[in-house]
Enzyme design. Structure first.
Site, mmCIF file in Angstrom:
data_model
loop_
_atom_site.group_PDB
_atom_site.id
_atom_site.type_symbol
_atom_site.label_atom_id
_atom_site.label_comp_id
_atom_site.label_asym_id
_atom_site.label_seq_id
_atom_site.Cartn_x
_atom_site.Cartn_y
_atom_site.Cartn_z
ATOM 1 N N GLU A 103 -12.099 13.330 13.757
ATOM 2 C CA GLU A 103 -11.534 13.534 12.422
ATOM 3 C C GLU A 103 -12.360 14.591 11.714
ATOM 4 O O GLU A 103 -13.311 15.147 12.269
ATOM 5 C CB GLU A 103 -11.517 12.237 11.596
ATOM 6 C CG GLU A 103 -10.342 11.342 11.877
ATOM 7 C CD GLU A 103 -10.099 10.328 10.768
ATOM 8 O OE1 GLU A 103 -10.640 10.501 9.651
ATOM 9 O OE2 GLU A 103 -9.361 9.355 11.017
ATOM 10 N N HIS A 130 0.798 -1.221 0.000
ATOM 11 C CA HIS A 130 0.000 0.000 0.000
ATOM 12 C C HIS A 130 0.831 1.272 0.000
ATOM 13 O O HIS A 130 0.314 2.365 0.239
ATOM 14 C CB HIS A 130 -0.949 0.018 1.198
ATOM 15 C CG HIS A 130 -2.356 0.357 0.818
ATOM 16 N ND1 HIS A 130 -2.845 1.644 0.838
ATOM 17 C CD2 HIS A 130 -3.366 -0.405 0.376
ATOM 18 C CE1 HIS A 130 -4.102 1.651 0.447
ATOM 19 N NE2 HIS A 130 -4.449 0.418 0.163
ATOM 20 N N ASP A 147 -7.183 4.586 9.626
ATOM 21 C CA ASP A 147 -8.531 4.526 9.059
ATOM 22 C C ASP A 147 -8.733 3.267 8.224
ATOM 23 O O ASP A 147 -9.802 2.665 8.246
ATOM 24 C CB ASP A 147 -8.778 5.756 8.176
ATOM 25 C CG ASP A 147 -9.047 7.002 8.991
ATOM 26 O OD1 ASP A 147 -9.567 6.878 10.110
ATOM 27 O OD2 ASP A 147 -8.718 8.100 8.523
#
Length: 510
Positions: free
Chosen positions: A252, A77, A139
């Site tokens: 957030e 990633h 997240d």
């Protein structure tokens, strides 16, 4: 010679058998690319280690082969080739056995997890088997433990519980000389802190010990909308500086376009459950960019629902959001932490998951965030980025300064994450244009004198890395010379080149 050595070691195709598995035909293997899709680097071989000893064997073999480098790859990633090793070895850390162990000590309960485990796997194992969970998350949970600990690991819990690099007590690390070490704050502390946020430069994390706590049962999840950035920032900073007994567990927020654009506009705001955004409620002075503050309070089985409602109400009452644009839901804890999986599923359906992802993540001090909002969010990005534009604060005091992470100077700083999910060109914009826009944003931060740092940095010149690490640069170079003197590890970061003299010479010049 190197490949002959590795082939001899690769007698078994079963990683749990205790022998290395090596793919030497890497022309089209996944390790040549990453999620960013911006660069490609073909490795000489992909090593599937079955243990830390296998990782050490691969690194020691590399030390005996001129110019060979080694990169640890988790779930692929990274976005700018950070986990690649062109012409070298890539360690597939997902091949490590994913056995997890509960550890009970005098100072708490912990999970010993392999560096190649996904945080999603840690979550389900800990909650399902033990009713426990780590305190700090990212997240997106389909990232590896070793990968996020090598960078920072942030989310909406970071303001309260600290980043993931502040939520680990012990590591197994294989350094650039092929030696295995157990390190912690009290045992080999310099290596422990070097590896945390060290971008893979000092060692490969093969095991991490993570503190666990009773897992919440449900989450009170709320989103509210702002037309004023000043009000949004003031409220967000007030929330993250509350005493623990008066604080949310998660804070957030994100910017979005004032339109009905299904990707960039207000359809991205409501929580599932039939909630509807009514734009007629917005004040007449609302500009092209709006802001959504997202908060959550965890409820444990011993807490009364009425008490939770009262706490949420007291904190929300003094906020200056647009009344009438509140969206709330009660969800399970695991469902809440897994919420981004729905984004992935949709991105896979529409093709944007497989497209290049020129993402940009920046830490910006509170003192400069309003100027950044005017220059970038209201200027360069007023039409959105075809994906989330996260903007939320955290506290520097929650980060241990002994780690390798470079942070802004201010106590309160914001994560600005531009997470583009554009469709491939020609259906979407040319990726070169998006990269150029990212560079223009960074140039604006630099030319305006903002107090900022790139999160997941990607530079190519030593002067840029020195500027990035600032006062930590000398220590970073010294640690590299100590733990990876041949500069074998993590070549995709483009910080050091494999040369026996380069790192030692740089350290000597300090």
């Amino acid at each position: 010679m190197m490949l002959a050595y590795m082939d001899h070691a690769a007698a078994s195709a079963e990683p749990d058998a205790g022998e290395l598995t090596v793919a030497v035909d890497a022309a089209e293997c996944a390790a040549a690319r990453d999620f960013g899709g911006l660069v490609s680097a073909r490795p000489a071989a992909v090593v599937r280690p079955a243990s830390a000893a296998d990782v050490a064997s691969a690194i020691r073999a590399a030390t005996r082969t001129a110019h060979l480098t080694v990169a640890a790859r988790g779930n692929g990633h990274s976005v700018a080739g950070q986990a690649m090793s062109g012409g070298g070895l890539v360690l597939d850390m997902r091949a490590l056995p994913r056995r997890m162990q509960l550890v009970r000590l005098a100072d708490g309960i912990f999970a010993d997890v392999p560096g190649g485990a996904l945080w999603e796997e840690v979550l389900h194992w800990a909650v399902s088997n033990h009713g426990l969970a780590p305190a700090s998350w990212t997240d997106y949970l389909r990232l590896t433990v070793g990968g996020t600990l090598s960078n920072g690991g942030v989310s909406g819990q970071s303001f309260r519980y600290g980043p993931q690099v502040s939520n680990v007590t012990e590591l197994d690390v294989v350094t650039g000389d092929g030696e295995c070490h157990v390190c912690s704050r009290s045992t080999h502390p310099d290596l422990f802190f070097a590896v945390l946020g060290g971008l893979g430069q000092f060692g490969v994390i093969t095991r991490a010990r993570i503190p666990l706590y009773p897992a919440p049962q449900t989450v009170r999840w709320t989103r509210v909308v702002y037309a004023s950035f000043a009000d949004y920032a003031a409220d967000a900073e007030w929330l993250v500086t509350r005493p623990a007994n008066e604080a949310f567990d998660y804070v957030e927020g994100f910017a979005f376009v004032c339109s009905d654009d299904p990707v960039n506009g207000w359809p991205s705001v409501p929580i599932p459950g039939g909630a509807r955004f009514d734009p007629t409620i917005l004040p007449a002075a609302a500009g092209p960019v709006l802001y959504c503050l997202e908060v959550a309070l965890y409820q444990h089985h011993h807490q009364r629902a009425d008490d939770m409602d009262k706490r949420v109400g007291e904190m929300m009452e003094r906020l200056k959001y647009v009344r009438g644009l509140e969206f709330a839901a009660g969800v399970g804890y695991v469902d809440f932490l897994s919420r981004v999986n729905r984004v992935e599923e949709e991105a896979r359906r529409n093709g944007s998951w497989a497209a290049p992802h020129p993402w940009l993540n920046i830490f910006i001090s509170s003192r400069d965030i309003a100027a950044f909002d005017r220059a970038v969010l209201h200027g360069m990005l007023a039409d959105g980025v075809d994906g989330p534009m996260l903007v939320y604060p955290m506290l520097k005091s929650k980060w241990d300064q002994a780690t390798s992470v470079a942070l802004p100077e201010g106590e309160i700083f914001y994560l600005v994450a531009l997470l583009r999910f554009c469709r491939p060109y020609p259906g979407g914009p040319p990726v070169d244009d998006l990269v150029a826009q990212n560079n223009a944003i960074i140039d604006a931060c630099r030319s305006n004198g903002y107090d900022y740092k790139i999160y997941f940095p990607s530079y190519h010149a030593e002067s840029e890395w020195a500027r990035h690490f600032g006062a930590k640069w000398a220590r970073f170079v010294e640690r590299k010379a100590r733990y990876d003197p041949l500069a074998i590890l993590a070549p995709g970061q483009n910080i050091f080149s494999r040369s026996p003299s380069s790192v030692a010479a740089a350290a000597a010049a300090m």
